[in-house]
Design a protein around this motif. Structure first.
Motif, PDB file in Angstrom:
ATOM      1  N   LYS A 542      26.127  -4.663 -43.447  1.00 19.95           N
ATOM      2  CA  LYS A 542      24.920  -4.388 -44.226  1.00 19.95           C
ATOM      3  C   LYS A 542      24.500  -5.609 -45.039  1.00 19.95           C
ATOM      4  O   LYS A 542      23.297  -5.822 -45.256  1.00 19.95           O
ATOM      5  CB  LYS A 542      25.137  -3.189 -45.140  1.00 19.95           C
ATOM      6  CG  LYS A 542      25.207  -1.867 -44.395  1.00 19.95           C
ATOM      7  CD  LYS A 542      25.233  -0.690 -45.353  1.00 19.95           C
ATOM      8  CE  LYS A 542      25.200   0.626 -44.593  1.00 19.95           C
ATOM      9  NZ  LYS A 542      25.200   1.804 -45.492  1.00 19.95           N
ATOM     10  N   ALA A 545      22.712  -7.919 -42.711  1.00 22.91           N
ATOM     11  CA  ALA A 545      21.387  -7.410 -42.338  1.00 22.91           C
ATOM     12  C   ALA A 545      20.370  -7.562 -43.461  1.00 22.91           C
ATOM     13  O   ALA A 545      19.176  -7.350 -43.252  1.00 22.91           O
ATOM     14  CB  ALA A 545      21.493  -5.931 -41.944  1.00 22.91           C
ATOM     15  N   ASN A 546      20.846  -7.979 -44.640  1.00 18.55           N
ATOM     16  CA  ASN A 546      19.947  -8.176 -45.773  1.00 18.55           C
ATOM     17  C   ASN A 546      19.215  -9.513 -45.627  1.00 18.55           C
ATOM     18  O   ASN A 546      19.846 -10.573 -45.613  1.00 18.55           O
ATOM     19  CB  ASN A 546      20.757  -8.152 -47.073  1.00 18.55           C
ATOM     20  CG  ASN A 546      19.902  -8.408 -48.298  1.00 18.55           C
ATOM     21  OD1 ASN A 546      18.670  -8.398 -48.234  1.00 18.55           O
ATOM     22  ND2 ASN A 546      20.547  -8.660 -49.423  1.00 18.55           N
ATOM     23  N   HIS A 578      24.664  -5.913 -34.137  1.00 22.53           N
ATOM     24  CA  HIS A 578      23.714  -4.930 -34.677  1.00 22.53           C
ATOM     25  C   HIS A 578      22.278  -5.273 -34.302  1.00 22.53           C
ATOM     26  O   HIS A 578      21.534  -4.437 -33.806  1.00 22.53           O
ATOM     27  CB  HIS A 578      23.853  -4.853 -36.201  1.00 22.53           C
ATOM     28  CG  HIS A 578      22.882  -3.903 -36.836  1.00 22.53           C
ATOM     29  ND1 HIS A 578      22.962  -2.543 -36.656  1.00 22.53           N
ATOM     30  CD2 HIS A 578      21.804  -4.115 -37.636  1.00 22.53           C
ATOM     31  CE1 HIS A 578      21.973  -1.960 -37.300  1.00 22.53           C
ATOM     32  NE2 HIS A 578      21.267  -2.890 -37.909  1.00 22.53           N
ATOM     33  N   ASP A 579      21.867  -6.487 -34.542  1.00 21.38           N
ATOM     34  CA  ASP A 579      20.526  -6.966 -34.174  1.00 21.38           C
ATOM     35  C   ASP A 579      20.683  -8.442 -33.847  1.00 21.38           C
ATOM     36  O   ASP A 579      20.754  -9.289 -34.742  1.00 21.38           O
ATOM     37  CB  ASP A 579      19.545  -6.743 -35.332  1.00 21.38           C
ATOM     38  CG  ASP A 579      18.109  -7.106 -34.952  1.00 21.38           C
ATOM     39  OD1 ASP A 579      17.899  -8.086 -34.206  1.00 21.38           O
ATOM     40  OD2 ASP A 579      17.190  -6.397 -35.411  1.00 21.38           O
ATOM     41  N   GLN A 582      18.114 -11.169 -35.287  1.00 25.17           N
ATOM     42  CA  GLN A 582      18.167 -11.232 -36.753  1.00 25.17           C
ATOM     43  C   GLN A 582      19.494 -11.828 -37.211  1.00 25.17           C
ATOM     44  O   GLN A 582      19.536 -12.661 -38.134  1.00 25.17           O
ATOM     45  CB  GLN A 582      17.986  -9.830 -37.343  1.00 25.17           C
ATOM     46  CG  GLN A 582      18.021  -9.798 -38.868  1.00 25.17           C
ATOM     47  CD  GLN A 582      17.857  -8.379 -39.424  1.00 25.17           C
ATOM     48  OE1 GLN A 582      17.345  -7.508 -38.756  1.00 25.17           O
ATOM     49  NE2 GLN A 582      18.317  -8.179 -40.643  1.00 25.17           N
ATOM     50  N   THR A 583      20.593 -11.406 -36.549  1.00 24.51           N
ATOM     51  CA  THR A 583      21.916 -11.924 -36.905  1.00 24.51           C
ATOM     52  C   THR A 583      22.020 -13.420 -36.607  1.00 24.51           C
ATOM     53  O   THR A 583      22.573 -14.194 -37.407  1.00 24.51           O
ATOM     54  CB  THR A 583      23.007 -11.159 -36.132  1.00 24.51           C
ATOM     55  OG1 THR A 583      22.898  -9.767 -36.426  1.00 24.51           O
ATOM     56  CG2 THR A 583      24.393 -11.653 -36.523  1.00 24.51           C
TER      57      THR A 583
END
Length: 705
Positions: A542, A545-546, A578-579, A582-583
């Motif tokens: 998390k 992902a920020n 997760h993504d 984005q990661t």
């Protein structure tokens, strides 16, 4: 009566007579005199006098001719005319009366008598004018009242003292089906067919009741009006007796309105308030009410009731990936399946986004909570077609029983919800009953959350360090920064207990920030003492992902003044996947700051090797689950060997964790691992202990890797 200024026009060709008349009248009215009869008509039209005194015999225009002209014109025809004549002039008087004269003044002129006659006619003129004004006002009021009664949106019917209709307005005509000409004179009960909503029985008209009790009354609740054409209207009304100033009963008036739409809207709003719009099922409000009722009945009947909380597993992922429209389809489909199972003897409600509840009011009458739960689970497993593709779903169910484990509606909801989360922790696609153990776990969770929040707010999280050793000479070259939490008694709480809670509650962002900040401060303090300490800090999915995470890291490094290369951020495989895009962007941003990136727990996730090549990784950590068995199982050894070879081919530093014996250490050393950590070497220790026994003994150059 208030005196008003009135005007009298006197016309006579004899100056002496004119003077006498003016003397007689001037005391009671404004006078205007005229000797020339040919000019008199224009004067009359202009002045509009209240009275005309007119001589009959005049040379240019006779009094009769002038009177004819006055009466022939609309603007002057209303002005009264008095002729001046001799006592024996009967023929002239007849003609004067025929032309419209109202009186005569005889010659010779009697001033007092003349004044009385003129005064009386002026008085009658005033009274006539006042009467006309009153009549006009009454007519205007009557017309206004008629327009109002015919324009208002309510029906209005008035009756005489016997209940016979004397007035009905257009709205009442529409609602009753009777025209005014048909309704007048009929008994009001014949025109207004009032019925009870529930029984359809005829009801007494309130107007008749108002006549009987001689006071205003209102219609009974739930009244319908059936028109002569068969239309049915829900109506509300009030009726009042009509009583004059002397107390005499003249009749009654009833005012009523069609409230069919309002009643329908109220029913619809009540349904909306108590039901879910998407599925039409009862919502949390109505469910709570039914639980309360069921508990009350169960106390009397001495039987148990059950509440099932049913949650769709992984719904958020499905909703986010396929869209809310597809998510709504899933909700509707599951609702229909559950409804077909529980039937009409239970209350099925939607109480949250992907959460349903089922209230079984008597679990001893033909079905049990566990059998219903099993049937619901089976229904949830049936694949659902979404955009032409079959998707496998599952449910997690929690069950609370009254009076076995709950004493009220709130407890049942809370306990069933807790049991549902137990089903999820067991692997989902299951049901669980609430138990005392669950209750204790729930209380423990609440206490732990409070403890964690307080520790974060007061900056009381503790940092423990587990050293990393070089396989070359077993020297300490760095450490992993691990967070710990102390309870009220000073006992250490391990991360396995509170990290999942932090992720669930969203506290992981604040927790991660504090751990990184404390770690950077420690690096800075060591640097001041001439010791180079590189720390590895775990980063949760998390946090990664920020979008602001890289900025936060930069701010902490800048604020503490350390070299960014002294910080290593450890991320897990699951966080990377997760993504991907984005990661990748986030890791590149972090790498650009100068920190190193380590892939933690490698081999336990589902990452693609091609993906690993695209991430800016510096270190690969071999998970302890492989290391712990490598000296006992060949397969585990082969996996570790493969991971090492992969890391070396990618030019990554290799850290083996979970080393517990010399055999493992030696095997890893031979395979080519660079660094190791584990209980064989050193367990996690408090910062002060680490600094005393390790950091103080390490030269600066050995801390870099």
């Amino acid at each position: 009566m208030e005196q008003e200024n009135q005007t009298v026009v006197i016309i006579d060709d004899e100056p002496s007579t004119l003077l006498l008349l003016e003397h007689a009248v001037s005391a009671i009215a404004n006078t205007i005199t005229c000797l020339n009869s040919s000019q008199a008509f224009d004067l009359i039209v202009t002045q509009q006098p209240d009275l005309i005194i007119l001589d009959i015999n005049m040379p240019e225009l006779s009094g009769f001719e002038l009177c004819e002209r006055v009466k022939a014109r609309h603007a002057t025809a209303h002005i009264p005319v008095i002729f001046v004549t001799s006592n024996s002039d009967a023929s002239n008087e007849r003609r004067a009366l025929t032309l419209g004269a109202i009186d005569f003044i005889s010659k010779p002129i009697d001033i007092e008598l003349c004044r009385l006659r003129v005064n009386n006619h002026l008085l009658m003129s005033r009274q006539k004018r006042m009467l006309a004004h009153v009549n006009q006002a009454l007519e205007t009021e009557k017309q206004q009242l008629a327009v109002t009664l015919r324009s208002i949106a309510d029906g209005v019917i008035s009756t005489d003292e016997n209940g016979l209709i004397t007035f009905i307005n257009p709205v009442a005509e529409r609602l009753t089906g009777y025209l005014e000409k048909e309704a007048l004179g009929k008994p009001i009960n014949n025109v207004m067919n009032l019925r009870d909503v529930q029984t359809s029985e005829a009801m007494l008209n309130p107007a008749l009741y108002a006549l009987e009790v001689k006071r205003p009354v209102a219609m009974a609740y739930n009244t319908t009006l059936m028109s002569r054409h068969g239309d049915v209207f829900r109506v509300e009304d009030t009726a009042s007796p009509i009583i004059d100033d002397k107390g005499k009963l003249l009749g009654a008036v009833i005012v009523f309105q069609d409230v069919s739409e309002a009643v329908e809207m109220a029913v619809r709003m009540t349904h909306i308030t108590n039901h879910d719009q998407l599925t039409g099922l009862p919502n949390r409000v109505l469910l709570h009410d039914r639980i309360v009722q069921a508990i009350s009945r169960s106390k009397v009947l001495q039987h148990s009731i059950a509440l099932l909380i049913i949650d769709i597993d992984n719904f958020k992922y499905l909703n986010d990936s396929l869209g809310h429209k597809v998510g709504d389809t899933v909700i509707q489909s599951i609702a229909e399946r559950l409804a077909s199972i529980v039937g009409n003897n239970a209350t099925l409600a939607r109480v949250g986004g992907d959460e349903f509840a089922c209230l079984l009011s008597d679990i001893g009458s033909g079905f049990s909570a566990d059998s219903i739960a099993m049937a619901c689970l089976q229904a949830g497993r049936v694949p659902i077609d979404l955009n032409g593709k079959l998707h496998q779903l599952s449910l997690s169910i929690g069950i609370s029983l009254f009076p076995q484990d709950a004493s009220n509606a709130e407890e049942m909801m809370r306990h069933a919800d807790t049991a549902m989360y137990r089903s999820k922790t067991k692997g989902k696609d299951a049901f669980s009953f609430f138990s005392k153990d669950l209750q204790l776990a729930m209380h423990r969770r609440v206490e732990l959350e409070i403890l964690l929040r307080n520790a974060i707010e007061k900056n009381q999280l503790a940092i423990f360090l587990q050293p990393k050793y070089s396989f070359a000479d077993r020297s300490v070259v760095g450490a992993e920064s691990l967070v710990r939490l102390y309870d009220e008694n000073g006992k250490v709480i391990g991360p396995d207990e509170f990290i999942p809670l932090a992720e669930e509650t969203g506290l992981i962002h604040q927790l991660g920030y504090q751990v990184l900040q404390k770690s950077c401060v420690l690096v800075a303090e060591c640097h001041k003492r001439g010791q180079a300490l590189k720390l590895a800090v775990n980063v949760a999915a998390k946090q990664l992902a920020n979008p602001s995470f890289a900025k936060e890291v930069e701010q902490i490094i800048t604020a503490t003044g350390i070299d960014a290369s002294m910080i290593e951020l450890e991320v897990t495989e699951s966080a990377l996947m997760h993504d991907f895009e984005q990661t990748k962007d986030m890791l590149n941003a972090l790498a650009n700051l100068g920190v190193s990136i380590a892939l933690d727990d490698f081999g336990t996730g589902y990452s693609s090797l091609s993906y690993l090549r695209q991430f800016p990784l510096d270190v690969l950590k071999i998970d302890r689950s492989f290391v712990i068995d490598m000296d006992q199982e060949q397969q585990a050894f082969d996996i570790v060997s493969a991971i090492v070879q992969l890391a070396l081919s990618l030019d990554l530093k290799i850290v083996a964790e979970g080393i517990e014996n010399e055999a493992q250490f030696e095997a890893l050393e031979k395979l080519g691992c660079h660094l190791g950590q584990g209980y064989l070497l050193c367990k996690p220790v408090a910062v002060d202990e680490f600094l005393v026994y390790f950091a103080n003994t390490q030269p600066m150059e050995k801390a870099l890797y």
